[in-house]
Design a protein around this motif. Structure first.
Motif, PDB file in Angstrom:
ATOM      1  N   TYR A 140       0.830  -1.201   0.000  1.00 26.93           N
ATOM      2  CA  TYR A 140       0.000   0.000   0.000  1.00 26.93           C
ATOM      3  C   TYR A 140       0.873   1.262   0.000  1.00 26.93           C
ATOM      4  N   GLU A 141       0.295   2.344  -0.515  1.00 27.90           N
ATOM      5  CA  GLU A 141       0.940   3.641  -0.390  1.00 27.90           C
ATOM      6  C   GLU A 141       1.036   3.998   1.095  1.00 27.90           C
ATOM      7  N   ALA A 142       2.030   4.821   1.441  1.00 25.82           N
ATOM      8  CA  ALA A 142       2.188   5.219   2.845  1.00 25.82           C
ATOM      9  C   ALA A 142       2.812   6.599   2.938  1.00 25.82           C
ATOM     10  N   LYS A 143       2.470   7.309   3.996  1.00 29.79           N
ATOM     11  CA  LYS A 143       3.076   8.609   4.292  1.00 29.79           C
ATOM     12  C   LYS A 143       3.781   8.503   5.635  1.00 29.79           C
ATOM     13  N   TYR A 144       4.983   9.059   5.699  1.00 26.73           N
ATOM     14  CA  TYR A 144       5.817   8.962   6.894  1.00 26.73           C
ATOM     15  C   TYR A 144       6.111  10.350   7.457  1.00 26.73           C
ATOM     16  N   ARG A 145       6.242  10.399   8.765  1.00 22.93           N
ATOM     17  CA  ARG A 145       6.694  11.627   9.445  1.00 22.93           C
ATOM     18  C   ARG A 145       7.985  11.306  10.175  1.00 22.93           C
ATOM     19  N   PHE A 146       8.955  12.185   9.990  1.00 22.80           N
ATOM     20  CA  PHE A 146      10.262  12.015  10.623  1.00 22.80           C
ATOM     21  C   PHE A 146      10.497  13.137  11.629  1.00 22.80           C
ATOM     22  N   LEU A 147      10.977  12.788  12.805  1.00 24.05           N
ATOM     23  CA  LEU A 147      11.377  13.748  13.827  1.00 24.05           C
ATOM     24  C   LEU A 147      12.871  13.578  14.069  1.00 24.05           C
ATOM     25  N   LEU A 148      13.601  14.691  14.010  1.00 29.30           N
ATOM     26  CA  LEU A 148      15.047  14.663  14.214  1.00 29.30           C
ATOM     27  C   LEU A 148      15.366  15.381  15.516  1.00 29.30           C
ATOM     28  N   TYR A 149      16.075  14.689  16.414  1.00 25.75           N
ATOM     29  CA  TYR A 149      16.400  15.224  17.734  1.00 25.75           C
ATOM     30  C   TYR A 149      17.909  15.307  17.933  1.00 25.75           C
ATOM     31  N   GLU A 150      18.336  16.306  18.722  1.00 23.41           N
ATOM     32  CA  GLU A 150      19.696  16.284  19.227  1.00 23.41           C
ATOM     33  C   GLU A 150      19.801  15.112  20.198  1.00 23.41           C
ATOM     34  N   ALA A 151      20.808  14.279  20.015  1.00 23.07           N
ATOM     35  CA  ALA A 151      20.939  13.088  20.853  1.00 23.07           C
ATOM     36  C   ALA A 151      21.225  13.442  22.310  1.00 23.07           C
ATOM     37  N   LYS A 152      22.020  14.462  22.542  1.00 23.29           N
ATOM     38  CA  LYS A 152      22.461  14.788  23.900  1.00 23.29           C
ATOM     39  C   LYS A 152      21.364  15.441  24.724  1.00 23.29           C
ATOM     40  N   THR A 153      20.541  16.274  24.086  1.00 19.74           N
ATOM     41  CA  THR A 153      19.568  17.075  24.833  1.00 19.74           C
ATOM     42  C   THR A 153      18.113  16.714  24.549  1.00 19.74           C
ATOM     43  N   ALA A 154      17.868  15.910  23.520  1.00 21.71           N
ATOM     44  CA  ALA A 154      16.514  15.577  23.067  1.00 21.71           C
ATOM     45  C   ALA A 154      15.771  16.803  22.553  1.00 21.71           C
ATOM     46  N   HIS A 155      16.511  17.847  22.183  1.00 20.55           N
ATOM     47  CA  HIS A 155      15.894  19.026  21.560  1.00 20.55           C
ATOM     48  C   HIS A 155      15.492  18.684  20.132  1.00 20.55           C
ATOM     49  N   GLU A 156      14.267  19.037  19.741  1.00 24.11           N
ATOM     50  CA  GLU A 156      13.812  18.752  18.381  1.00 24.11           C
ATOM     51  C   GLU A 156      14.478  19.707  17.400  1.00 24.11           C
ATOM     52  N   VAL A 157      15.162  19.144  16.420  1.00 22.54           N
ATOM     53  CA  VAL A 157      15.868  19.933  15.410  1.00 22.54           C
ATOM     54  C   VAL A 157      14.942  20.278  14.260  1.00 22.54           C
ATOM     55  N   THR A 158      14.199  19.286  13.776  1.00 22.15           N
ATOM     56  CA  THR A 158      13.243  19.506  12.685  1.00 22.15           C
ATOM     57  C   THR A 158      12.300  18.324  12.606  1.00 22.15           C
ATOM     58  N   ARG A 159      11.212  18.493  11.849  1.00 17.61           N
ATOM     59  CA  ARG A 159      10.291  17.408  11.517  1.00 17.61           C
ATOM     60  C   ARG A 159       9.789  17.638  10.107  1.00 17.61           C
ATOM     61  N   PHE A 160       9.508  16.550   9.400  1.00 13.54           N
ATOM     62  CA  PHE A 160       9.045  16.661   8.019  1.00 13.54           C
ATOM     63  C   PHE A 160       8.335  15.380   7.616  1.00 13.54           C
ATOM     64  N   ASP A 161       7.516  15.474   6.549  1.00 13.56           N
ATOM     65  CA  ASP A 161       6.782  14.334   6.017  1.00 13.56           C
ATOM     66  C   ASP A 161       7.347  13.938   4.653  1.00 13.56           C
ATOM     67  N   LEU A 162       7.345  12.647   4.375  1.00 11.91           N
ATOM     68  CA  LEU A 162       7.736  12.133   3.066  1.00 11.91           C
ATOM     69  C   LEU A 162       6.806  10.989   2.691  1.00 11.91           C
ATOM     70  N   ASP A 163       6.520  10.874   1.395  1.00 15.10           N
ATOM     71  CA  ASP A 163       5.720   9.760   0.906  1.00 15.10           C
ATOM     72  C   ASP A 163       6.606   8.549   0.657  1.00 15.10           C
ATOM     73  N   GLY A 164       6.048   7.379   0.915  1.00 19.48           N
ATOM     74  CA  GLY A 164       6.739   6.160   0.546  1.00 19.48           C
ATOM     75  C   GLY A 164       6.633   5.963  -0.957  1.00 19.48           C
ATOM     76  N   THR A 165       7.768   5.736  -1.624  1.00 17.41           N
ATOM     77  CA  THR A 165       7.768   5.598  -3.081  1.00 17.41           C
ATOM     78  C   THR A 165       8.438   4.301  -3.538  1.00 17.41           C
ATOM     79  N   LYS A 166       9.010   3.539  -2.625  1.00 20.22           N
ATOM     80  CA  LYS A 166       9.823   2.385  -3.001  1.00 20.22           C
ATOM     81  C   LYS A 166       9.196   1.094  -2.486  1.00 20.22           C
ATOM     82  N   VAL A 167       9.118   0.108  -3.371  1.00 25.70           N
ATOM     83  CA  VAL A 167       8.681  -1.220  -2.980  1.00 25.70           C
ATOM     84  C   VAL A 167       9.904  -2.127  -2.965  1.00 25.70           C
ATOM     85  N   SER A 168      10.248  -2.609  -1.796  1.00 32.47           N
ATOM     86  CA  SER A 168      11.370  -3.539  -1.656  1.00 32.47           C
ATOM     87  C   SER A 168      10.949  -4.584  -0.632  1.00 32.47           C
ATOM     88  N   CYS A 169      10.490  -5.694  -1.119  1.00 29.63           N
ATOM     89  CA  CYS A 169       9.911  -6.703  -0.226  1.00 29.63           C
ATOM     90  C   CYS A 169      10.923  -7.217   0.789  1.00 29.63           C
TER      91      CYS A 169
END
Length: 216
Positions: free
Chosen positions: A150-179
């Motif tokens: 199935y088609e899918a939409k993903y959300r990514f959250l990027l954090y600083e590892a040391k502080t857990a501060h959120e650096v950015t977030r963004f959405d991307l569509d799934g486009t690749k089928v790799s069983c």
């Protein structure tokens, strides 16, 4: 005072002292038996919350040993696939095998593991939407079965590892089928297993590049 009176007085004093000693002992509880070391709750493995609407989890195992998000790039990223999806039941794992194979990022970008002292960023992945129409089929040999893709939409959250501060977030569509690189999961409770299209590594790389490569 007569000898008899002296003996009586001494006896009375002994009785009083004995009574006070017994009361003093009984006024304190018995010491606890066994190990008295206070228990320390386990930390979460990463800052990734179970939902993108929740705050990052801090402190966590990664923050305890991570390097600061500073200095020359690239800043090593640990890709966590422990996070739960949103909007669909079940859980999506990024790929079979060792988690250091995920995501498909350039050489030098990935931290070897969550316990690596070089990790500076943590990338969390969530599924935020699954399509309703089958777009492909994956076939598996052991055990033998097929799973719709199935088609899918993903959300990514990027954090600083040391502080857990959120650096950015963004959405991307799934486009690749790799069983081979997709773990089937249950789209709905009680339903059969399905496969979600994956995000292309090149698209993910370009969204992360401004945060991974430049010096800070």
């Amino acid at each position: 005072m007569s000898a008899k009176g002296t003996v009586t007085l001494i006896a009375a004093i002994i009785v009083v002292i004995t009574a006070l000693a017994v009361w003093d002992i009984q006024s304190y509880p018995d010491p606890p038996s066994g190990d008295t070391t206070p228990s320390v709750p386990d930390l979460p493995a990463t800052p990734c919350p179970e939902s993108t609407a929740e705050p990052a989890r801090f402190p966590n195992d990664v923050s305890e040993i991570a390097a600061p998000y500073a200095g020359q790039g690239p800043h090593p990223v640990y890709g966590s696939f422990e996070s739960y999806d949103e909007g669909v039941a079940g859980r999506v794992l990024s790929r079979k095998g060792d988690d250091t194979d995920w995501p498909d990022l350039p050489d030098g970008w990935l931290a070897l593991s969550a316990s690596s002292p070089t990790v500076r960023l943590v990338l969390c992945e969530y599924v935020v939407g699954i399509g309703s129409d089958r777009v492909d089929t994956c076939e598996y040999a052991a055990p033998r079965y097929t799973a719709p893709v199935y088609e899918a939409k993903y959300r990514f959250l990027l954090y600083e590892a040391k502080t857990a501060h959120e650096v950015t977030r963004f959405d991307l569509d799934g486009t690749k089928v790799s069983c081979d690189d997709n773990v089937p999961y249950q789209k709905e409770d009680g339903a059969g297993f399905v496969v979600a299209k994956r995000v292309d590594g090149a698209a993910l790389t370009e969204r992360l590049r401004p945060f991974v490569e430049p010096a800070r």
